[in-house]
Every structure is written in C-alpha cells, then in structure tokens.
Design an enzyme around this catalytic site. Structure first.
Site, PDB file in Angstrom:
ATOM      1  N   SER A   1       0.828  -1.197   0.000  1.00 46.28           N
ATOM      2  CA  SER A   1       0.000   0.000   0.000  1.00 46.28           C
ATOM      3  C   SER A   1       0.863   1.247   0.000  1.00 46.28           C
ATOM      4  CB  SER A   1      -0.926  -0.018   1.206  1.00 46.28           C
ATOM      5  OG  SER A   1      -0.193  -0.256   2.377  1.00 46.28           O
TER       6      SER A   1
ATOM      7  N   HIS B   1      -2.793  -3.044  -5.732  1.00 46.99           N
ATOM      8  CA  HIS B   1      -3.184  -2.693  -4.366  1.00 46.99           C
ATOM      9  C   HIS B   1      -4.685  -2.886  -4.173  1.00 46.99           C
ATOM     10  CE1 HIS B   1      -3.706   0.651  -1.168  1.00 46.99           C
ATOM     11  NE2 HIS B   1      -3.619  -0.528  -0.613  1.00 46.99           N
TER      12      HIS B   1
ATOM     13  N   GLU C   1      -5.899  -0.404  -7.003  1.00 42.76           N
ATOM     14  CA  GLU C   1      -4.996   0.668  -7.433  1.00 42.76           C
ATOM     15  C   GLU C   1      -3.797  -0.031  -8.093  1.00 42.76           C
ATOM     16  OE1 GLU C   1      -3.305   2.854  -4.088  1.00 42.76           O
ATOM     17  OE2 GLU C   1      -3.422   4.740  -5.185  1.00 42.76           O
TER      18      GLU C   1
ATOM     19  N   ASN D   1      -3.373   5.918  -0.210  1.00 43.97           N
ATOM     20  CA  ASN D   1      -2.891   6.118   1.158  1.00 43.97           C
ATOM     21  C   ASN D   1      -2.317   7.500   1.397  1.00 43.97           C
ATOM     22  OD1 ASN D   1      -3.501   3.931   2.850  1.00 43.97           O
ATOM     23  ND2 ASN D   1      -2.267   2.656   1.513  1.00 43.97           N
TER      24      ASN D   1
HETATM   25  N1  CAA Z   1     -16.820 -10.690   3.088  1.00 39.91           N
HETATM   26  C1  CAA Z   1     -17.940 -10.730   2.346  1.00 39.91           C
HETATM   27  N2  CAA Z   1     -18.898  -9.786   2.408  1.00 39.91           N
HETATM   28  C2  CAA Z   1     -18.716  -8.779   3.291  1.00 39.91           C
HETATM   29  C3  CAA Z   1     -17.557  -8.673   4.103  1.00 39.91           C
HETATM   30  C4  CAA Z   1     -16.594  -9.690   3.971  1.00 39.91           C
HETATM   31  N3  CAA Z   1     -15.451  -9.700   4.689  1.00 39.91           N
HETATM   32  N4  CAA Z   1     -17.652  -7.539   4.857  1.00 39.91           N
HETATM   33  C5  CAA Z   1     -18.803  -6.964   4.525  1.00 39.91           C
HETATM   34  N5  CAA Z   1     -19.458  -7.701   3.583  1.00 39.91           N
HETATM   35  C6  CAA Z   1     -20.697  -7.389   2.909  1.00 39.91           C
HETATM   36  C7  CAA Z   1     -21.883  -7.575   3.810  1.00 39.91           C
HETATM   37  O1  CAA Z   1     -22.366  -8.889   3.742  1.00 39.91           O
HETATM   38  C8  CAA Z   1     -22.879  -6.579   3.218  1.00 39.91           C
HETATM   39  O2  CAA Z   1     -23.506  -7.128   2.075  1.00 39.91           O
HETATM   40  P1  CAA Z   1     -24.956  -6.590   1.562  1.00 39.91           P
HETATM   41  O3  CAA Z   1     -24.753  -5.172   1.132  1.00 39.91           O
HETATM   42  O4  CAA Z   1     -25.304  -7.500   0.440  1.00 39.91           O
HETATM   43  O5  CAA Z   1     -25.868  -6.689   2.742  1.00 39.91           O
HETATM   44  C9  CAA Z   1     -22.005  -5.431   2.767  1.00 39.91           C
HETATM   45  O6  CAA Z   1     -20.696  -5.986   2.587  1.00 39.91           O
HETATM   46  C10 CAA Z   1     -21.946  -4.350   3.799  1.00 39.91           C
HETATM   47  O7  CAA Z   1     -21.551  -4.921   5.045  1.00 39.91           O
HETATM   48  P2  CAA Z   1     -22.322  -4.686   6.433  1.00 39.91           P
HETATM   49  O8  CAA Z   1     -23.788  -4.462   6.185  1.00 39.91           O
HETATM   50  O9  CAA Z   1     -21.941  -5.771   7.376  1.00 39.91           O
HETATM   51  O10 CAA Z   1     -21.652  -3.432   7.071  1.00 39.91           O
HETATM   52  P3  CAA Z   1     -21.483  -2.002   6.470  1.00 39.91           P
HETATM   53  O11 CAA Z   1     -22.627  -1.599   5.613  1.00 39.91           O
HETATM   54  O12 CAA Z   1     -21.124  -1.189   7.649  1.00 39.91           O
HETATM   55  O13 CAA Z   1     -20.203  -2.143   5.517  1.00 39.91           O
HETATM   56  C11 CAA Z   1     -17.896  -2.008   5.130  1.00 39.91           C
HETATM   57  C12 CAA Z   1     -18.986  -2.624   5.992  1.00 39.91           C
HETATM   58  C13 CAA Z   1     -18.011  -2.552   3.695  1.00 39.91           C
HETATM   59  C14 CAA Z   1     -16.566  -2.423   5.732  1.00 39.91           C
HETATM   60  C15 CAA Z   1     -18.102  -0.448   5.125  1.00 39.91           C
HETATM   61  O14 CAA Z   1     -18.163   0.013   6.436  1.00 39.91           O
HETATM   62  C16 CAA Z   1     -17.016   0.279   4.402  1.00 39.91           C
HETATM   63  O15 CAA Z   1     -17.027   0.390   3.188  1.00 39.91           O
HETATM   64  N6  CAA Z   1     -16.027   0.821   5.181  1.00 39.91           N
HETATM   65  C17 CAA Z   1     -14.919   1.561   4.641  1.00 39.91           C
HETATM   66  C18 CAA Z   1     -13.862   0.606   4.166  1.00 39.91           C
HETATM   67  C19 CAA Z   1     -12.661   1.352   3.687  1.00 39.91           C
HETATM   68  O16 CAA Z   1     -12.599   2.564   3.657  1.00 39.91           O
HETATM   69  N7  CAA Z   1     -11.632   0.588   3.335  1.00 39.91           N
HETATM   70  C20 CAA Z   1     -10.390   1.155   2.963  1.00 39.91           C
HETATM   71  C21 CAA Z   1      -9.371   0.627   3.919  1.00 39.91           C
HETATM   72  S1  CAA Z   1      -7.863   1.352   3.500  1.00 39.91           S
HETATM   73  C22 CAA Z   1      -7.076   0.243   2.568  1.00 39.91           C
HETATM   74  O17 CAA Z   1      -7.432  -0.909   2.427  1.00 39.91           O
HETATM   75  C23 CAA Z   1      -5.876   0.778   1.941  1.00 39.91           C
HETATM   76  C24 CAA Z   1      -4.636   0.433   2.662  1.00 39.91           C
HETATM   77  O18 CAA Z   1      -3.671   0.207   1.991  1.00 39.91           O
HETATM   78  C25 CAA Z   1      -4.486   0.452   4.101  1.00 39.91           C
END
Ligand code: CAA
Length: 284
Positions: free
Chosen positions: A119, A140, A152, A190
């Site tokens: 990342s 990424h 990415e 990031n």
């Molecule tokens: N596997 C499969 N499905 C999943 C899952 C997983 N691990 N986690 C969530 N889901 C699915 C759920 O089943 C749900 O499906 P439906 O829409 O069909 O109901 C959907 O995703 C949404 O999940 P939830 O309803 O449980 O919860 P939520 O609506 O709060 O969403 C989230 C959870 C997707 C994590 C959301 O909160 C989100 O998008 N958060 C931000 C994530 C983000 O910003 N990520 C970037 C991280 S930074 C990075 O990765 C870069 C780096 O280099 C560090």
C-alpha cells in the site's frame, strides 16, 4: 500467457481476501505463509466471508465449497514454481518484500508477472532486485477485499504496458475496477487517506472531540461509511503507523508526522480489530 494458477504470498487480512476473490473468479490459488497458524487464520477468514455470502444468497453453499476447494495451502515459496501469476501480500516491510521478490524471481518461470499488494512501498525498489523489472507491478487491493471494488494499479519505472494490460484484464475478471497510479510514496489512496486518519487521531489527542464525535462528524460531513478512527481500527494501527512513516520519510514533509497517540497505541499492542482493542473495543 493464460493465467490459471495464482500464487498468493501472505495469508493475512489482505492475502486471504485476495485468495478468496481469485478463487471466486475461477482461479486455482496457492496460499503461502511461513506458519500453519497464519494459513489457518487466513482460511478461517475466507470461510467466514463465504459463509456470510451464502447467508445473503449471493452464492450457494455448493459454490462456497467449490471456491474453498480451489485454494491450496503452502509453507514453501518453491510451491509457487508452476503458478502463472503472483500477488505478494506480506507485511509492509521493504527488506522482507525485497527478499521475497528475489526468491520468487528465481522460483517462478521468467514470463510470470510478480505483483505486490503493497500500500506504500516503492514498486521500483521491488522490481530492482529481480531480473524482470518489466514484469513487476503494484496491485493494491482494498480492505475488505471481497467487498471493495477498487484495485490501485501501480506502474514501476520499468513496468511494461503488456504487464499493465494483463493486470487490468485480471482485475476485471475478478470483478474489480483497476485504476492507475504512479509509483510515489503512498500512491494516491494512502497519501490522501492516511492524512485524514492521522488528523482524526490528532483531534482525539488534542481533545477536539471524542472518538465517537470525531467519527460521527466525518461520517455525516463527508458521507464516509466509517469515521477515521473506526477505519484505522479496521486497517490496523501498526499498518497506519508504518504507512505514515513511509510518507514522512518519502516526502520529508512534516504534514505526514504520525500522531504521538498513534505511536503509543502501537507500543501498547492495541492494533485495532485484529487485537480486540484499538480506538474501540471489539468482542474477540
Ligand atoms: N466478506 C464478504 N462480504 C462482506 C464482508 C466480507 N469480509 N464484509 C462486509 N461484507 C458485505 C456484507 O455482507 C454486506 O452485504 P450486503 O450489502 O449484500 O448486505 C455489505 O458488505 C456491507 O456490510 P455490512 O452491512 O456488514 O456493514 P457495512 O454496511 O457497515 O459495511 C464495510 C462494511 C463494507 C466495511 C463499510 O463500512 C465500508 O465500506 N467501510 C470503509 C472501508 C474502507 O474505507 N476501506 C479502505 C481501507 S484502507 C485500505 O485498504 C488501503 C490500505 O492500503 C491500508
């Protein structure tokens, strides 16, 4: 070259998610890590994620079984000698990643693309330790990998356009959306995201808000699904600190200076969801 078998190095949150989406797209996956317990944890995460998709009627339980059946465990990098594509997803440690790229360069066929899920670490510096810099690229993925659409794609100094095309094609087959970024510290995702998270932590440190108010304000102000502190806990506070240090060193700019409160949490071993406590507490 037609891709059928994919090697994933590192069975952590990202490596397991990548294995799951690759297997879901029909690829055979060899999931490699150094210890059984890491592979077990990765396979358990895949099992839970697939189970969740079955419950939501996104896949059938027979499909979940087929997907899991495409993933083979491995503890030796040599097991990747016949794969057609590699994604490295070990911890954000440049020396470790370079060591793995050096070994993969000797183990894998010369036409195989070696990608990194880093990342923030320079793709050019990973390519430099191999004899195939034109076939080294950043891929990424975003956490949680089964849900987030973006990949990415980062082109190192010598990455060829054929390699970029293969990765774009692969990303699309996996149901993801590839977007290019140049090889500078933190790329785009990031560089922007971690500054916001760090400022959220500074707001907590300086008493501008509570953890809840900071997260609520940012969720409703920017229409983000999570606030910066919740998101830091999801990513892992050690990873957030590592990335901020890479940005701070890479640009020499004080705007990336990690908040002392973040350092203190990491020193205490409070790394977020994965340890049960970060800025919030989680049931184990
Ligand atoms: N596997 C499969 N499905 C999943 C899952 C997983 N691990 N986690 C969530 N889901 C699915 C759920 O089943 C749900 O499906 P439906 O829409 O069909 O109901 C959907 O995703 C949404 O999940 P939830 O309803 O449980 O919860 P939520 O609506 O709060 O969403 C989230 C959870 C997707 C994590 C959301 O909160 C989100 O998008 N958060 C931000 C994530 C983000 O910003 N990520 C970037 C991280 S930074 C990075 O990765 C870069 C780096 O280099 C560090």
């Amino acid at each position: 070259m037609q891709i059928k078998n994919i090697g994933v190095v590192g069975a952590g949150i990202m490596g397991s998610g990548i294995s799951q989406v690759a297997a879901s797209a029909g690829y055979n996956v060899i999931l490699n890590d150094i210890e059984d317990k890491f592979i077990d944890r990765g396979l358990t995460a895949i099992f839970h994620s697939l189970e969740r998709m079955v419950k939501k009627d996104k896949i059938t339980s027979a499909e979940a079984k087929t997907i899991s059946g495409r993933i083979t465990r491995s503890k030796k990098l040599e097991d990747l000698s016949d794969v057609d594509f590699v994604v490295e997803a070990v911890i954000e440690d440049k020396t470790l990643k370079q060591d793995i790229f050096r070994q993969l360069d000797n183990i894998c066929h010369s036409e195989v693309i070696l990608s990194s899920n880093t990342s923030s670490i320079s793709i050019t510096s990973l390519a430099a330790v191999t004899s195939r810099p034109e076939k080294v690229i950043g891929m990424h993925f975003i956490n949680p990998v089964p849900v987030m659409k973006l990949i990415e794609v980062i082109k190192g100094l010598d990455t060829s356009s054929e390699t970029v095309k293969s990765v774009f094609d692969l990303a699309e087959i996996m149901g993801k959306v590839p977007v290019m970024a140049e090889d500078f510290p933190g790329f785009v995702s990031n560089r922007v995201l971690q500054v916001m998270i760090n400022e959220g932590i500074y707001c907590l440190y300086e008493g501008v808000g509570t953890r809840e108010s900071i997260d609520d304000i940012m969720k409703m102000c920017a229409n983000h699904p999570m606030g910066p502190l919740e998101l830091a806990d999801l990513i892992g506070l050690d990873t957030v600190l590592n990335i901020l240090n890479i940005l701070y060193e890479g640009y020499g700019d004080p705007k990336y200076r990690p908040c002392p409160l973040l350092k203190k949490y990491v020193e205490a071993g409070l790394l977020g969801r994965k340890t049960g406590r970060g800025f919030y507490e989680y049931a184990k």
